[in-house]
Design a protein around this motif. Sequence first.
Motif, PDB file in Angstrom:
ATOM      1  N   LEU A 128       0.837  -1.197   0.000  1.00  0.00           N
ATOM      2  CA  LEU A 128       0.000   0.000   0.000  1.00  0.00           C
ATOM      3  C   LEU A 128       0.876   1.253   0.000  1.00  0.00           C
ATOM      4  N   ALA A 129       1.922   1.227   0.819  1.00  0.00           N
ATOM      5  CA  ALA A 129       2.818   2.374   0.894  1.00  0.00           C
ATOM      6  C   ALA A 129       3.460   2.618  -0.462  1.00  0.00           C
ATOM      7  N   ALA A 130       3.894   1.560  -1.112  1.00  0.00           N
ATOM      8  CA  ALA A 130       4.546   1.694  -2.409  1.00  0.00           C
ATOM      9  C   ALA A 130       3.597   2.331  -3.431  1.00  0.00           C
ATOM     10  N   ILE A 131       2.349   1.858  -3.438  1.00  0.00           N
ATOM     11  CA  ILE A 131       1.363   2.404  -4.374  1.00  0.00           C
ATOM     12  C   ILE A 131       1.162   3.892  -4.117  1.00  0.00           C
ATOM     13  N   SER A 132       1.047   4.222  -2.825  1.00  0.00           N
ATOM     14  CA  SER A 132       0.809   5.615  -2.477  1.00  0.00           C
ATOM     15  C   SER A 132       1.983   6.502  -2.891  1.00  0.00           C
ATOM     16  N   PHE A 133       3.192   6.018  -2.663  1.00  0.00           N
ATOM     17  CA  PHE A 133       4.356   6.834  -3.031  1.00  0.00           C
ATOM     18  C   PHE A 133       4.462   6.984  -4.546  1.00  0.00           C
ATOM     19  N   ILE A 134       3.953   6.022  -5.287  1.00  0.00           N
ATOM     20  CA  ILE A 134       3.942   6.181  -6.740  1.00  0.00           C
ATOM     21  C   ILE A 134       3.020   7.344  -7.121  1.00  0.00           C
ATOM     22  N   TYR A 135       1.867   7.441  -6.409  1.00  0.00           N
ATOM     23  CA  TYR A 135       0.968   8.559  -6.678  1.00  0.00           C
ATOM     24  C   TYR A 135       1.598   9.902  -6.292  1.00  0.00           C
ATOM     25  N   TRP A 136       2.356   9.903  -5.197  1.00  0.00           N
ATOM     26  CA  TRP A 136       2.976  11.158  -4.766  1.00  0.00           C
ATOM     27  C   TRP A 136       4.151  11.548  -5.674  1.00  0.00           C
ATOM     28  N   PHE A 137       5.023  10.577  -5.940  1.00  0.00           N
ATOM     29  CA  PHE A 137       6.295  10.944  -6.586  1.00  0.00           C
ATOM     30  C   PHE A 137       6.533  10.229  -7.916  1.00  0.00           C
ATOM     31  N   GLY A 138       5.583   9.414  -8.363  1.00  0.00           N
ATOM     32  CA  GLY A 138       5.787   8.636  -9.583  1.00  0.00           C
ATOM     33  C   GLY A 138       5.860   9.523 -10.812  1.00  0.00           C
ATOM     34  N   ASN A 139       5.777   8.897 -11.978  1.00  0.00           N
ATOM     35  CA  ASN A 139       5.935   9.659 -13.217  1.00  0.00           C
ATOM     36  C   ASN A 139       4.925  10.788 -13.328  1.00  0.00           C
ATOM     37  N   GLN A 140       3.714  10.549 -12.750  1.00  0.00           N
ATOM     38  CA  GLN A 140       2.721  11.632 -12.769  1.00  0.00           C
ATOM     39  C   GLN A 140       2.434  12.100 -11.345  1.00  0.00           C
ATOM     40  N   GLY A 141       3.418  12.006 -10.500  1.00  0.00           N
ATOM     41  CA  GLY A 141       3.231  12.323  -9.090  1.00  0.00           C
ATOM     42  C   GLY A 141       3.037  13.801  -8.828  1.00  0.00           C
ATOM     43  N   VAL A 142       2.295  14.096  -7.766  1.00  0.00           N
ATOM     44  CA  VAL A 142       2.008  15.483  -7.400  1.00  0.00           C
ATOM     45  C   VAL A 142       3.286  16.217  -7.041  1.00  0.00           C
ATOM     46  N   LEU A 143       4.143  15.536  -6.297  1.00  0.00           N
ATOM     47  CA  LEU A 143       5.322  16.211  -5.773  1.00  0.00           C
ATOM     48  C   LEU A 143       6.599  15.797  -6.515  1.00  0.00           C
ATOM     49  N   LYS A 144       6.412  15.356  -7.764  1.00  0.00           N
ATOM     50  CA  LYS A 144       7.577  14.857  -8.489  1.00  0.00           C
ATOM     51  C   LYS A 144       8.647  15.939  -8.613  1.00  0.00           C
ATOM     52  N   GLN A 145       8.210  17.181  -8.805  1.00  0.00           N
ATOM     53  CA  GLN A 145       9.171  18.278  -8.973  1.00  0.00           C
ATOM     54  C   GLN A 145      10.048  18.448  -7.733  1.00  0.00           C
ATOM     55  N   TRP A 146       9.403  18.303  -6.551  1.00  0.00           N
ATOM     56  CA  TRP A 146      10.152  18.424  -5.308  1.00  0.00           C
ATOM     57  C   TRP A 146      11.266  17.381  -5.274  1.00  0.00           C
TER      58      TRP A 146
END
Lengths: 574, 368
Positions: A128-146
């Motif tokens: 679950l954590a891995a999936i969530s971090f993909i949403y946060w920082f993955g290729n289309q992640g919200v915080l990918k720029q950070w």
Amino acid sequence: MSAAVLAPHALGLPRQSVHWSDRVGHGLLLAVSLLLVVFLLAPLLMILVQSAEDKEGAFVGLANFAAYLQTPALARSLWNSVWVSLVVTLVAIPAAFVFAYALTRSCMPAKGVFRTLTLIPLLAPTLLAAISFIYWFGNQGVLKQWMLALGIQSIYGAPGIIVSEIFSVFPHALMILVTALSLSDARLYEAADALGTSAVRKFFTITLPGAKYGLISASLVTFALVITDFGIPKVIGGNFNVLSTDVFKLVIGQQDFQRGAVVGLFLLAPALLTFAVDFFVQGRQTAQLSARAVPYAPRRAPLFDWLMTGYCLVVVLLMLAVLGMAVFASFVKLWPYNLSFTLKHYVFGLVDAEVGTAFVNSLTLAAACAIGGTLLAFVGAYLLEKTRGFDWLRSGVRLLAMLPMAVPGLVLGLGYIFFFNHPDNPLHLLYHTMTILVLCTIVHFYTTGHLTAVTALKALDNDFEAVSASLKVPFFKTFWRVTLPICTPALVDISRYFFINAMTTISAVVFLYSPDTKLAAIAILNLDEAGEIGAAAAMAILIAATSTLVCLAYLALGWLVDLRTQAWRRPALN
Amino acid sequence: MAAAEPSPAFLDLTGIHKQFGKFEALKNIHLSIRRGELVCFLGPSGCGKTTLLRIIAGLEMQSGGSIVQSGRDISTLPPALRDYGIVFQSYALFPNLSVSSNIAYGLVNRRTAKAVVAARVKELLQLVGLPDSGPKYPNQLSGGQQQRVALARALATSPGLLLLDEPLSALDALERVRLRGEIRSLQQKLGVTTVMVTHDQEEALTMADRIVVMNQGAIEQVGTALEIYREPASPFVADFVGKVNVLDAVVEGGGRLRVGTCVFQCADPAQAGAIGSGTRIYLRPEDILSRGVIDGEPNSAMGRITRIEFLGAVCLARVALEGMEAQPVTVYFSLNDIREAGIAEGSRLGFKVLADRIRVFPVAAQAG
């Protein structure tokens, strides 16, 4: 009389005749040992055997190990596993220590809430954590720029594994550290105060040495959990190979049992070491605190208390962010382009991908483990601790009961394949059945159940059984009338533990399921592999929600049990 | 084993031996316990007294020897086939069962009619002085009350033998004194043969018909309280039970013993040993008197009081007798003596030793 007086030593030691009721106990003890031998020891030994054989089954000694270390890709996985686990340990332990310190040594408000929220990671499979971090920082992640700003190119690989693992091991480390920090003697601090000791010096001379064994123990457990975890590296590892994903590829993908066995043994090594050290350390920790110790009660210190509250708030918010992102993503149409509400991931997961049946399987497994595991662990512990005779067997069974803690799920599952999939094994027919999943899961989580039962039983007077015998009441009647009613709260705990872990486990069962017995957590893995990450998130959330509900149900059950069976603990009302 | 002359013994221990690995916990124990008597096993911790009790109960298996209870060889029987009730230091009451259910625990299993069980429980509650505590749970009672319930539970099935394993050790001082009187009178009323283990000599001296003093796995002496106190069979017994002065002496012949330059005449010259050999005198503080001492009478000497320790009704005084200042002795004074005779630290007065109370043990007997 003189004829009756025989030289005692000439005849060897006299033996007490065995009462029929004790024979019942011996029979049950034998049954428990047999179960542990067949479903734990034999599979593990099969790994050893496999690792020293070639494909034709001839003995080759350490040749497989040599071949393994000479394969650069595999050796790199070994190194990857080690350094990633080290980094996670180095970050998670200090973070958990400060949190535990806040819980035990400050006057922070809402400690119960903080404590409960940190248990979130235990409710769902680690992935679950891995999936969530993909949403946060993955290729289309919200915080990918950070992330890019920090110089990290991609979450897939070591960075993703590390953050996800920190999230999932946090409650495990925290639990151990809280225990270590609560075992403190207030008198030491009072003596230090009387001598005018500074707060910093008190921390380094009393607190830290007192928690030393807890820190060692927590570090080892964290390291072992990370190095043997399978779900997270599978989902977020990308091309970054670690030992646990290697085992899976070798055994399931390439059917290379021999090299799989070698990697399995590499995984077993740190866990066994952890187990040995932990065993040693546990003894020290309890011996350290005398029965007369006065528990430490923190005093108000506004600045410190607020600092601690702030820290814990940040940690808990981060945890909620991980969970929250998965929840959010599971309800939106197409991340990140169309964020309107939908249930399609749930519908797709449950109906189209047939996770619904897997979910029912998971519930069946969890219920069977909750009942069977509790029964086995408690009866086993009772027979070991409270009955007499068969002394030669006891230390062996004790060791077997402790062993599962040292065996990573992946290794256990591997052993099950080798042992139960062997054509010559009469138990072969168990392979791919729900029964074997249940037995494997019970064995996998046996130690904690066993230890909980032993702790509860050790709190009972040792002379109950002697008194019963003198009153000519067989032991099983006393078990039923006295031991069981007193221990019901522990039974509820053990049963909840088995249920939640059976709901969320992947590692052992990933080798053993068949299309008919696929489990929800494994189905999530498959959804993720198929690129259906939204549905994967939805199903993970479903498991977390189920676990939460089950926990609440157990809470109610515990309360009811308390009301019904623990009346004797309350002082007289008159 | 002919029944022609029935043994007066109810419980016969013959050559009981117990080995824990290399440690010899019990060495060749022979003991006969008569029907209806209360016997105390007394000794320091680790002397084997509890092990011996547990062997009688079948909770521990002896490495050798035999046990005959009431004419039946029970040496290898499991606890459930023996006939005894047992009370432990920890009470071992079932906490989740009411006091009544605890007492009825052994009765219910014998398929006794409910009314009979209830009547028996009521009777036992009366007997131990807790008529109204039946419906309570054990943790709602005091320690002494809980131990009374444990006693009632052990007696419920009317066993032939009652075993008490340090039953009073977990209680506070007042409760302990009260309960030991109660247990003794209950035991006498019921006439149940009882074995009690204790490390408390006061308990043993006040309760027991006979005391078995044990040390390092062996029996040192078996006897009544008075015998044990007055005529200790070994230096260990003299030292362990009551207070005693131990004085190094040299045998002078004719029953005379020299300590320093003082000479004591003991009543029984046979005790003394070879002339010129070293020996030890064991003398209780109360056997050194300061009243009515005639100047120059045998076994008397002047002494100086070096220290007085106040204990309440009596005081302990350290006295340096002239001629044996290197071995000061302890003497009792009543508080009244001290006031009337104006005794204080530094006082000098005459003392005499009762010749018939002098016990002598050769130095060789000290070993082991």
